[in-house]
Design a protein around this motif. Structure first.
Motif, PDB file in Angstrom:
ATOM      1  N   HIS A   1       0.836  -1.203   0.000  1.00 36.85           N
ATOM      2  CA  HIS A   1       0.000   0.000   0.000  1.00 36.85           C
ATOM      3  C   HIS A   1       0.875   1.259   0.000  1.00 36.85           C
ATOM      4  O   HIS A   1       0.647   2.186  -0.779  1.00 36.85           O
ATOM      5  CB  HIS A   1      -0.923  -0.023   1.222  1.00 36.85           C
ATOM      6  CG  HIS A   1      -1.891   1.110   1.277  1.00 36.85           C
ATOM      7  ND1 HIS A   1      -1.560   2.333   1.814  1.00 36.85           N
ATOM      8  CD2 HIS A   1      -3.178   1.208   0.859  1.00 36.85           C
ATOM      9  CE1 HIS A   1      -2.598   3.131   1.733  1.00 36.85           C
ATOM     10  NE2 HIS A   1      -3.602   2.474   1.156  1.00 36.85           N
TER      11      HIS A   1
ATOM     12  N   LEU B   1       3.166  -7.366  -2.958  1.00 32.84           N
ATOM     13  CA  LEU B   1       1.931  -8.105  -3.241  1.00 32.84           C
ATOM     14  C   LEU B   1       2.227  -9.589  -3.431  1.00 32.84           C
ATOM     15  O   LEU B   1       1.493 -10.454  -2.923  1.00 32.84           O
ATOM     16  CB  LEU B   1       1.230  -7.528  -4.470  1.00 32.84           C
ATOM     17  CG  LEU B   1       0.555  -6.165  -4.275  1.00 32.84           C
ATOM     18  CD1 LEU B   1       0.063  -5.623  -5.617  1.00 32.84           C
ATOM     19  CD2 LEU B   1      -0.580  -6.235  -3.262  1.00 32.84           C
TER      20      LEU B   1
ATOM     21  N   VAL C   1      -5.582  -7.207  -7.406  1.00 34.39           N
ATOM     22  CA  VAL C   1      -4.792  -5.986  -7.250  1.00 34.39           C
ATOM     23  C   VAL C   1      -3.414  -6.165  -7.891  1.00 34.39           C
ATOM     24  O   VAL C   1      -2.902  -5.262  -8.559  1.00 34.39           O
ATOM     25  CB  VAL C   1      -4.677  -5.592  -5.756  1.00 34.39           C
ATOM     26  CG1 VAL C   1      -3.656  -4.488  -5.543  1.00 34.39           C
ATOM     27  CG2 VAL C   1      -6.039  -5.166  -5.219  1.00 34.39           C
TER      28      VAL C   1
ATOM     29  N   ILE D   1      -6.320  -0.900  -3.958  1.00 35.26           N
ATOM     30  CA  ILE D   1      -5.334  -1.399  -2.996  1.00 35.26           C
ATOM     31  C   ILE D   1      -5.701  -0.984  -1.576  1.00 35.26           C
ATOM     32  O   ILE D   1      -5.446  -1.718  -0.622  1.00 35.26           O
ATOM     33  CB  ILE D   1      -3.889  -0.988  -3.359  1.00 35.26           C
ATOM     34  CG1 ILE D   1      -2.909  -1.809  -2.515  1.00 35.26           C
ATOM     35  CG2 ILE D   1      -3.676   0.506  -3.195  1.00 35.26           C
ATOM     36  CD1 ILE D   1      -1.510  -1.847  -3.020  1.00 35.26           C
TER      37      ILE D   1
END
Length: 194
Positions: free
Chosen positions: A76, A91, A152, A169
């Motif tokens: 993030h 991620l 995402v 996100i």
């Protein structure tokens, strides 16, 4: 306003519909687990409750899910700073840790079976069934979280996640942190009430 990305829709008149939907989902999951843990306590007090050791993997899984929450937050932060390389790496690490958590859950269930703690059916004790339900329903929600993280991630490959397009996100991070917090609650609940 025409240059503002659609999924960053931010009006001063209220909450974005996707944020509102996510909070409704989170509230419904909280209510479900509150019902499960209340039923656990009530049923345990009725007697005929099998005492057994919790699978040792639950502590390891707790560490794994905390680490995954850290990597999700780092993803993030990377998106907010337009650091695409770090975003994708974090991620991927979150996905890997989420899969490791699920594998740990399966190993925990295997340990339960080895210790003759079963789910439902003849000879099963409600204490074992509750543990399978609590960890299994959480595992199901973690799978939905992993799907969300994958979406995402693929969006980040197409540069659809960046500092000016944070809604996806952000929602994913909130949901992932919620799943981590829910697991911590379950782990502490089981340690105290087992």
């Amino acid at each position: 306003m025409a240059n503002v990305p659609i999924d960053n829709h931010n009006n001063s008149g209220g909450v974005h519909p996707l944020k509102f939907s996510l909070w409704l989902i989170i509230i419904s999951i909280i209510m479900m687990f509150a019902a499960f843990t209340s039923a656990y306590i009530v049923r345990r007090e009725e007697g005929n409750w099998l005492e057994y050791d919790l699978p040792s993997i639950l502590l390891i899984n707790t560490i794994i899910i905390i680490l995954s929450s850290v990597t999700m937050q780092l993803a993030h932060n990377a998106a907010r700073n337009d650091n695409m390389k770090m975003l994708k790496l974090m991620l991927l690490l979150t996905i890997g840790l989420g899969i490791a958590f699920l594998i740990g859950q399966l190993n925990g269930w295997s340990e339960l079976v080895d210790n003759k703690v079963f789910f439902g059916g003849s000879g099963a004790n409600p204490s074992g069934s509750f543990l399978y339900v609590l960890t299994g329903v959480h595992g199901f929600h973690l799978v939905t979280g992993l799907i969300f993280v994958l979406i995402v991630f693929f969006s980040s490959l197409n540069y659809k996640i960046h500092s000016k397009n944070m809604l996806r996100i952000h929602l994913c991070t909130v949901y992932w942190h919620f799943l981590g917090g829910l697991w911590l609650y379950l782990y502490i609940f089981l340690r105290i009430n087992h």
